[in-house]
Design an enzyme around this catalytic site. Structure first.
Site, PDB file in Angstrom:
ATOM      1  CE  LYS A  38       1.083 -81.466  17.049  1.00 21.68           C
ATOM      2  NZ  LYS A  38       1.136 -82.308  15.771  1.00 21.68           N
ATOM      3  N   GLY A  43       3.453 -70.911  20.631  1.00 21.81           N
ATOM      4  CA  GLY A  43       4.725 -70.435  20.260  1.00 21.81           C
ATOM      5  C   GLY A  43       5.047 -70.368  18.979  1.00 21.81           C
ATOM      6  CB  CYS A  44       4.826 -73.103  16.294  1.00 23.29           C
ATOM      7  SG  CYS A  44       6.049 -74.272  17.102  1.00 23.29           S
ATOM      8  CB  THR A  45       0.825 -69.619  16.230  1.00 27.78           C
ATOM      9  OG1 THR A  45       0.298 -70.961  15.893  1.00 27.78           O
ATOM     10  CG2 THR A  45      -0.229 -68.678  15.315  1.00 27.78           C
ATOM     11  CB  ALA A  48       4.718 -68.878  11.694  1.00 24.73           C
TER      12      ALA A  48
END
Length: 153
Positions: A38, A43-45, A48
């Site tokens: 998401k 974690g995704c930030t 990326a």
């Protein structure tokens, strides 16, 4: 589910900034295709931003980087702008590509089970075949491990 050595399933998906991205159209570049749960979660930030910080090194190795989640392209635009991301962000809103790559799985958090994207990365060679895959990815050190693999092929 895909496996190393197989031809990577082709796709065309909406992407950040408008338009679409087609996997096969990127050949003969290598492609790092990473699936994440998401936009704008911790974690995704971090993942990326990590890929963005190393983007020039990936490009120098002849490689494009695409992040895929079920978020909309409009949400990807906000995520990209908020964190100054440079990687391509593709929207798999219906989850078809996630299913093809075998990353839509049952997950568990705080005793509850639910379906979601299992953080996974695929290195796709210039011939369109999967050279390496990482499943159940932990973010710390992952970008560096993927870059090392890209530079070695």
């Amino acid at each position: 589910m895909t496996q190393t050595g197989e031809l990577a399933p082709d796709f065309t998906l909406p992407r950040d900034g408008g338009g679409t991205v087609t996997l096969s159209a990127l050949q003969p570049s290598k492609v790092v295709l990473y699936f994440y749960p998401k936009d704008d979660t911790p974690g995704c930030t971090k993942q990326a931003i990590g890929f963005t910080e190393q983007l020039q090194a990936f490009k120098d190795a002849g490689c494009e980087v695409i992040g895929v989640s079920k978020d909309t392209a409009a949400k990807h635009d906000k995520f990209r702008d908020k964190h100054s991301l440079g990687v391509i962000l593709a929207s798999d809103a219906d989850g078809e590509v996630c299913e093809q790559y075998g990353v839509w799985n049952e997950k568990s958090m705080y005793g509850k089970t639910f379906m979601g994207i299992e953080r996974s990365t695929f290195l796709i060679g210039s011939d369109g075949k999967i050279l390496q895959e990482w499943r159940k990815v932990r973010v710390p050190g992952h970008v560096e491990a993927v870059l090392e693999a890209v530079q070695s092929v």
